[in-house]
Write an enzyme that holds these catalytic residues in place. Structure first.
Site, PDB file in Angstrom:
ATOM      1  N   HIS A 292       1.325  -1.464   0.173  1.00 29.77           N
ATOM      2  CA  HIS A 292      -0.020  -0.223   0.034  1.00 29.77           C
ATOM      3  C   HIS A 292       0.725   0.951  -0.074  1.00 29.77           C
ATOM      4  O   HIS A 292       0.491   1.860  -0.895  1.00 29.77           O
ATOM      5  CB  HIS A 292      -0.472  -0.007   1.861  1.00 29.77           C
ATOM      6  CG  HIS A 292      -2.239   1.221   1.238  1.00 29.77           C
ATOM      7  ND1 HIS A 292      -2.817   1.629   0.916  1.00 29.77           N
ATOM      8  CD2 HIS A 292      -1.275   2.200   2.279  1.00 29.77           C
ATOM      9  CE1 HIS A 292      -3.400   2.709   1.602  1.00 29.77           C
ATOM     10  NE2 HIS A 292      -2.698   3.190   1.604  1.00 29.77           N
ATOM     11  N   GLU A 293       1.878   1.425   1.018  1.00 30.66           N
ATOM     12  CA  GLU A 293       2.706   2.501   0.649  1.00 30.66           C
ATOM     13  C   GLU A 293       2.431   2.827  -0.066  1.00 30.66           C
ATOM     14  O   GLU A 293       3.477   4.138  -0.874  1.00 30.66           O
ATOM     15  CB  GLU A 293       3.434   1.736   2.401  1.00 30.66           C
ATOM     16  CG  GLU A 293       2.612   2.572   3.919  1.00 30.66           C
ATOM     17  CD  GLU A 293       1.559   3.219   3.308  1.00 30.66           C
ATOM     18  OE1 GLU A 293       1.557   4.176   3.390  1.00 30.66           O
ATOM     19  OE2 GLU A 293       0.762   2.813   4.999  1.00 30.66           O
TER      20      GLU A 293
HETATM   21 ZN   LIG Z   1      -2.661   4.724   2.600  1.00 24.94          ZN
END
Ligand SMILES: [Zn+2]
Length: 853
Positions: A292-293
């Site tokens: 995600h990051e």
């Molecule tokens: Zn996020």
């Protein structure tokens, strides 16, 4: 605390100035850090008027201020520094400020703070203003150069390292970015390193920085990072764009992780893993959050949000991308089911109560209170629907256009929808309602069968939510398949596109009346209101070709059974027991899928279901119903359970793979049921010979559920007492398995224990979150659960308002219960509001929740 103002989307104006570049110098000191900021500024040509210059700043001690080298005395108040328009030069100019801040005293963990001797930052959403005077808004993007001066050995910031020496280091980020993506870390850290070569041949150094001693627990996070980088190249054509990518693990952190450009900062819980310390669920989360990051580098950083109302532009899209990634890395069916379980338990719950808000809100007081399941999870579902409607090829064309058109921009939801319209020729004006209207639509289904023609008629109801009494029909993609009574599929999955309040779809040329499988893959975030006899649910659980709906049939049946027991004292349905037994012992099915089927619906979920039926849920009765079902299931599955457990209890060397995790999940589900029969004998021996944290926690949980496990709790604490992240599991388990009448007392004993670091957000969230998740305990009629949570929110609020405000959502469902419970909850919410010096964060939450009652 001064009163905070409400901010409205409709009031957006571009910033008065353009920040060409930023040079920052940090002289780090725990109580007196000096920050020198040199901003190159000019009037913003997008603004016709000549405005003053207003920079955000909070809690800063201004040492000096120079305009083009001349000392000046600007107007300074609690929130800003302002220079009048007539004092500003006509052309470009340089503004230099020097401020002093005290990172050690920063307990809010926003801006620059310290965590166990290490300096780190958290700037999203509005933390940069606690570091220096700056236009702290996402549409002001600039190029940052940073110099850090400190005796600490590792000094990191965004971008590429350019120079360093004894006690200093300099970093340069070539990509313009908003201040919320700024990061700085300084500490005594060790790196777990690797390298990566991008598709076009750029070598990238990868480092995961941790405290000494933790280096050997970074391998899985690094492997996840490398897979994420490759996946984003292959699936979205997006490459990494700097020479280094750094990740730092921090123990004190308000969120899961933060995507600062080139320097991601992570809650240590989502980095560190070894088979002995991490459960399979931890492994999954680490993989998903690392991805995600990393994916934010394009969806968030290269293309950012114009203002915080557009938060879902980066979060909804990035959650959607990390779900796609996890589906590719693991079992897509299992991931979809898990994601929907989370969506329903968090987002549907939010949508159903006083905190309901649109995916793109139109006003807020404190933006930190809008990092919600609606913005993240529903935001991702909305993109999933968009993809269903335009098809895979249309989605790809739209995304390519998005990256091409908006790279370097601070964009809006309008920009996002426009690329889909331009790439596919579709009119999305009705679809946009998903962004502007809150609430979960309910979909009613009627069927007719007439002479070989089968008709499905859908009616959508869009319930009112706070501030939005009137709603409009949405575009709903409904994936449907039809089965013959013998179990064959006669109409494979098709997407019906519903656009009106009521709409019919006809299927012709069928030999027999079919059994419908509706909303396959959970194709829209709606509640399906369709009565079906238990036999039909059991039939779909046995025959549906769509894995999601196969599971959903069993789930719906379990929910009906549980609601019937809680409301009418009905007996446990034999149809449900038989259907579940068939799935449990079907070796052709994925063990992970079978484990999911064995996991009964949560008690809060049933309370929500009963509330939606117009009835008042009784937490004690729901709790008793769930226990009764588990007991009946343990009896019904009989001796087969022991065989199943033995088959799964192999000696294969540990792997965190999804396949092995699925086997462990099924084994632990079997162990839990077996404990009902043997009083925990097998679980005690399983605990003693556990070879992974998953098995250790699974066995302990099985023991606690049958009132055993005291000796095991002691030995667990003796073994893991020094690892706070592991001990969080120990705390959570005791509260999760406490009897309802005892839950608050157990939580009080744990959080109040000498040496328990309740100021750390992970610790606080674990204990208070576990109590709130113990549905019958938190909502116990004594009011002890409500009282304890309110006591601790008030204790944490002066130190860390952001975490206090988030945890306060424990109360968001209070209006659904009986008058006595509502009175108790109201008393606590009012007590919170009456507290002197309450933070704006917690005040906004308490006021919104109270407004509903
Ligand atoms: Zn996020």
């Amino acid at each position: 605390m001064s009163e905070q103002k409400t901010v409205y989307l409709a009031d957006y104006r571009p910033y008065s100035h353009v920040v060409e570049s930023v040079d920052l110098t940090f002289r780090l000191h725990p109580t007196a850090t000096r920050v020198v900021a040199r901003l190159s500024l000019r009037q913003n040509p997008a603004r016709k008027d000549r405005d003053h210059l207003r920079l955000d700043g909070e809690g800063l001690k201004l040492i000096s201020c120079k305009l083009d080298g001349q000392a000046i005395t600007p107007a300074v108040d609690e929130r800003s520094l302002t220079i009048a328009a007539h004092e500003l030069p006509d052309g470009p100019f340089i503004l230099e400020t020097e401020v002093e801040i005290a990172p050690e005293a920063n307990t809010a963990l926003e801006g620059l703070y310290m965590s166990k001797g290490m300096y780190c930052t958290q700037c999203e959403a509005e933390g940069f203003r606690k570091i220096t005077y700056y236009p702290d808004r996402p549409d002001v993007m600039s190029r940052f150069k940073v110099r850090i001066e400190s005796d600490l050995p590792v000094l990191l910031s965004n971008g590429n390292p350019v120079a360093s020496g004894e006690g200093w280091a300099e970093w340069d980020d070539p990509w313009p970015k908003p201040a919320y993506l700024f990061a700085l870390v300084a500490g005594d850290l060790r790196a777990h390193s690797a390298s990566f070569v991008t598709a076009s041949g750029r070598p990238v150094d990868l480092n995961i920085w941790v405290r000494p001693g933790d280096e050997d627990r970074c391998a899985y996070a690094m492997d996840s990072l490398i897979r994420s980088m490759r996946w984003d190249e292959q699936v979205y054509g997006r490459e990494y764009d700097l020479d280094v990518f750094n990740i730092v693990a921090v123990d004190d952190f308000n969120m899961g992780a933060m995507e600062n450009k080139g320097l991601n900062i992570f809650n240590s819980r989502y980095v560190l893993a070894s088979p002995e310390t991490a459960t399979d669920d931890d492994y999954y989360r680490i993989e998903a959050i690392i991805a995600h990051e990393y994916f934010h580098n394009w969806t968030g950083n290269r293309i950012t949000c114009r203002d915080w109302f557009q938060l879902c532009l980066k979060e909804g899209l990035t959650v959607f991308r990390d779900h796609q990634f996890s589906a590719d890395m693991r079992s897509a069916a299992v991931r979809r089911i898990e994601d929907v379980v989370t969506l329903r338990s968090r987002q549907f719950r939010e949508d159903d109560g006083p905190l309901a808000h649109p995916v793109r809100p139109e006003s807020f007081v404190e933006i930190n209170n809008f990092y919600t399941a609606t913005v993240y999870e529903k935001g991702a579902e909305v993109i999933g629907m968009l993809k269903s409607l335009v098809g895979d090829a249309g989605y790809k064309r739209a995304l390519d256009l998005y990256f091409e058109r908006h790279d370097g921009d601070a964009a809006t939801i309008e920009d996002w929808l426009k690329v889909f319209e331009d790439a596919t020729g579709r009119d999305l004006s009705q679809f946009k309602l998903w962004y502007s209207e809150a609430g979960t639509p309910r979909l009613k289904v009627e069927e007719t069968w007439d002479n070989g023609v089968y008709t499905l008629t859908f009616t959508q109801k869009n319930p009112p939510t706070p501030g939005q009494p009137i709603k409009h029909p949405k575009v709903i993609p409904i994936k449907v398949g039809l089965l013959n009574p013998n179990g064959d599929e006669v109409v494979p999955t098709i997407t019906l596109e519903m656009t009106r309040a009521k709409q019919s779809f006809r299927f012709e040329g069928l030999a027999a009346r079919p059994v419908p499988s509706i909303l396959r893959g959970f194709s829209a975030p709606v509640v399906l209101d369709r009565k079906a006899p238990p036999e039909e649910r059991a039939f779909l659980l046995a025959h549906d070709t769509d894995a999601f709906n196969k599971w959903e049939a069993g789930r719906a049946l379990a929910k009906e059974v549980m609601a019937d027991i809680a409301l009418k004292g009905a007996p446990v349905s034999p149809a449900w027991l038989d259907a579940l037994a068939a799935v449990t012992f079907d070796d052709t099915l994925d063990p992970a899928f079978r484990a999911l089927c064995l996991r009964l619906p949560g008690e809060d979920d049933i309370a929500q279901t009963i509330h939606a039926m117009g009835r008042i849920p009784d937490p004690a009765k729901i709790h008793a119903a769930r226990r009764e079902m588990t007991g009946a299931l343990a009896i019904r599955l009989g001796e087969g359970l022991s065989r199943l457990y033995k088959d799964l209890d192999d000696n294969a060397p540990f792997s965190p793979s999804a396949a092995q995790a699925g086997r462990r999940a099924l084994k632990i589900a079997a162990l839990g049921l077996l404990s009902r029969r043997d009083g925990g004998k097998l679980a005690a021996s399983a605990f003693a010979r556990a070879r992974s944290m998953t098995e250790e926690v699974g066995a302990l949980s099985a023991l606690l559920e049958v009132g055993q496990g005291q000796a095991e709790l002691v030995s667990f604490a003796a073994r893991w007492g020094r690892d706070a992240n592991v001990m969080d599991k120990w705390h959570a388990l005791q509260i999760a398995h406490a009897e309802p009448a005892e839950a608050a007392a157990v939580a009080a004993r744990l959080i109040g224990a000498p040496g328990f670091d309740w100021k750390n957000p992970n610790r606080f969230r674990t204990v208070i979150g576990a109590l709130a998740a113990n549905h019958a305990g938190f909502h116990h009629r004594s009011g002890a659960g409500y009282r304890l949570v309110a006591d601790w929110l008030l204790k944490l609020d002066p130190l860390n308002p952001q975490t206090a405000a988030r945890v306060s959502t424990a109360f968001e469902t209070w209006p659904r219960y009986d008058a006595a419970r509502r009175k108790l909850a109201r008393t606590e919410l009012e007590r919170i509001l009456a507290a002197p010096d309450l933070s704006g964060d917690l005040r906004e939450m308490a006021e919104r929740m109270l407004a509903a009652g």
